[in-house]
Design a protein around this motif. Sequence first.
Motif, short mmCIF file in Angstrom:
data_model
loop_
_atom_site.label_atom_id
_atom_site.label_comp_id
_atom_site.label_asym_id
_atom_site.label_seq_id
_atom_site.Cartn_x
_atom_site.Cartn_y
_atom_site.Cartn_z
N PRO A 261 35.08 -0.56 59.41
CA PRO A 261 34.50 -0.82 60.98
C PRO A 261 33.84 0.43 61.54
O PRO A 261 34.46 1.53 61.33
N THR B 220 23.52 -0.88 67.47
CA THR B 220 24.25 -2.25 67.68
C THR B 220 25.31 -2.30 66.45
O THR B 220 25.85 -3.31 66.25
N LEU B 221 25.63 -1.36 65.74
CA LEU B 221 26.58 -1.20 64.68
C LEU B 221 28.06 -0.99 64.98
O LEU B 221 28.92 -1.24 64.52
N GLU B 222 28.02 -0.61 66.48
CA GLU B 222 29.48 -0.52 67.05
C GLU B 222 30.21 -1.82 66.98
O GLU B 222 29.65 -2.78 67.13
N ARG C 63 31.08 -3.51 64.39
CA ARG C 63 30.51 -4.01 63.10
C ARG C 63 31.36 -3.55 61.80
O ARG C 63 31.59 -2.37 61.87
N VAL D 231 30.74 -2.23 58.20
CA VAL D 231 29.17 -1.98 57.12
C VAL D 231 29.71 -1.02 55.92
O VAL D 231 30.88 -0.89 55.62
N GLU E 139 25.04 -3.94 56.41
CA GLU E 139 25.76 -4.16 57.63
C GLU E 139 26.31 -5.64 56.99
O GLU E 139 25.63 -6.56 56.44
N PRO F 97 28.61 -9.33 57.41
CA PRO F 97 28.63 -10.28 58.51
C PRO F 97 30.21 -10.21 59.18
O PRO F 97 31.07 -9.71 58.49
N GLU G 218 32.64 -9.54 62.64
CA GLU G 218 32.89 -8.34 63.70
C GLU G 218 33.91 -7.74 62.92
O GLU G 218 35.09 -8.41 62.23
N ALA G 219 34.28 -6.22 63.12
CA ALA G 219 35.38 -5.69 63.00
C ALA G 219 36.56 -6.30 63.30
O ALA G 219 36.63 -6.54 64.78
N ARG H 271 39.63 -1.61 65.46
CA ARG H 271 38.88 -0.76 65.96
C ARG H 271 39.66 0.43 66.50
O ARG H 271 41.04 0.67 66.40
#
Length: 132
Positions: A49, A92-94, A96, A98, A124, A126, A128-129, A132
């Motif tokens: 994440p 936009t990757l925060e 997410r 990857v 990326e 599919p 959300e993480a 965090r």
Amino acid sequence: MRRCLRLPGVLALLLGGVECLSAQDAPPIVVADTAAIHHVGEVVTVEGPIANVHVGAHRKTTFLNFRFRYPDHSFSAWIPDSVVGAFPGLATLEGRVVRVTGKVWMQDDKWPAITLLRPQDLEELPGEATTR
């Protein structure tokens, strides 16, 4: 290193009997961001994440910090300013998940990192993480 596989029967006749694969043909192994430190010097795919995307001082580098924000992150993907334009939508990757592929090295002798020079080495995933 090359590995050769003997093919059976009709397949052997059609393809010439032996199929050889080199180590370069095999895709990199996938490891968690928290395990990347055990793969320094190896080419691997690191999955995890993104806690934050950080643009360094004077816009010389961009860091994708995994799991937690700097300086508590588990791993970083480092993108030099000379190629960052090839990576649209980094902000936009925060939050997410990857995957990044490359050779793992140690950043400041503290954190494992991979340098990204090609957009195809960042994927990326599919969803959300959850961490965090």
